[in-house]
Design a protein around this motif. Structure first.
Motif: not given
Length: 340
Positions: A296, A298, A309, A311, A314-315, A318, A334, A337-339
């Protein structure tokens, strides 16, 4: 919205084969095809387990609807499973699924799941990438062959002659004494045979008994649960062996995070990746959240094991958390936001 793709072990597990499961697909179920691209060089998987800079499309005539009704499934073989399992510690793979008539298309992240085995692992029954029962296969020692004892033959008693017809005046004739003697002889012979068998078996055991060995240091005891996940063990045994024994020891989430951090600090990136993936896919929200933060932007703290990173990855983690806990507010925020 990106599709979610999982490469899952079959039940029963078959080395080199897996189930490709696709969720959130908005297209049809027939005449589909997919390509797989790895992140480190942008190369695409080819049909002979090779990688090239040109996309290659694996065709699937039809995906089946999963029992849950929420996903599509298709079996894939070693041409897909083996290259993904051979990926390095930092390897990530993007899959694009599309209709063969170039209609609907979508992308997502795909990664090997718990329990997958490469085709070279014929005969094994558990996984190496994220594993459940990770004990290494043990080759049994051959059983000692029992030598054949000499075959003993018992003398066959000759049949007694049939009695002659009784004379007109019946006369009682007592059994002749030699018959009793022959029975005693047979009993004696059986005793001799039993003694010979006992002597033969005793001789065989005597021959098999090894001579007293010279005094040597006792072998080191097998690693206990407390020793299975130590840094010393990580540095002294092969990566796969360490991961298997550590997972079998089943440390709690907080302890496992300490082990993963030790692996990262000592640059055992493969160990960190495998421990993360195993426990996260098993539904541990603490480990899944920590794994998601490794990618992520962030929360990323760049390291040799997790330098940049990602995305999509990370997605993915999550979303794994949300599958277990739909009300997890941070994971939901999260993920959304990552989408974007």
């Amino acid at each position: 919205m990106p599709i979610r793709v999982d490469l899952l072990a079959l039940e029963p597990n078959v080395p080199g084969r897996a189930c490709l499961t696709v969720k959130k697909w908005q297209g049809g179920e027939e005449q589909l095809e997919f390509s797989i691209q790895r992140n480190q060089d942008g190369f695409y998987l080819q049909d002979q387990k090779a990688w090239s800079n040109n996309p290659f499309w694996f065709k699937v005539s039809r995906f089946a609807l999963a029992a849950s009704g929420e996903a599509l499934e298709a079996q894939v073989g070693p041409e897909v499973v083996d290259p993904l399992l051979e990926g390095g510690a930092n390897s990530q793979f993007q899959i694009e699924l599309r209709e063969q008539n170039l209609g609907h298309a979508d992308k997502g992240v795909v990664r090997p799941g718990v329990g997958l085995l490469p085709s070279t692992a014929g005969g094994q029954t558990r996984s190496t990438y994220g594993g459940v029962d990770l004990s290494a296969p043990v080759v049994p020692e051959p059983e000692a062959e029992i030598p054949e004892l000499p075959e003993l033959f018992l003398p066959v008693a000759e049949p007694e002659p049939e009695p002659t017809p009784a004379p007109a005046e019946p006369v009682y004739t007592p059994p002749p004494a030699p018959v009793k003697k022959s029975k005693k002889g047979l009993i004696a012979l059986l005793i001799v045979v039993l003694l010979l068998l006992a002597a033969g078996i005793g001789y065989w055991f005597y021959q098999r008994t090894p001579a007293p060995a010279p005094t040597v240091a006792a072998p080191a005891p097998a690693a206990t649960n407390a020793e299975a996940c130590t840094l010393d063990s990580m540095n002294s045994v092969p990566e796969l062996t360490f991961v298997q024994t550590c997972i079998k020891a089943a440390p709690d989430s907080a302890k496992l995070l300490e082990i993963i951090n030790q692996a990262k600090a000592s640059k055992h990136c493969g160990v960190a990746q495998r421990l993360y993936a195993n426990r996260a896919q098993a539904g541990d929200p603490l480990i899944a959240n920590a794994y998601a933060r490794e990618y992520d932007p962030k929360y990323l703290k760049a390291s040799e094991c997790f330098p940049t990173a990602d995305n999509a990855t990370a997605a993915y983690w999550y979303e794994t958390i949300l599958a277990q806990d739909p009300n997890n507010a941070e994971a939901k925020q999260r993920f959304e936001e990552l989408q974007k």
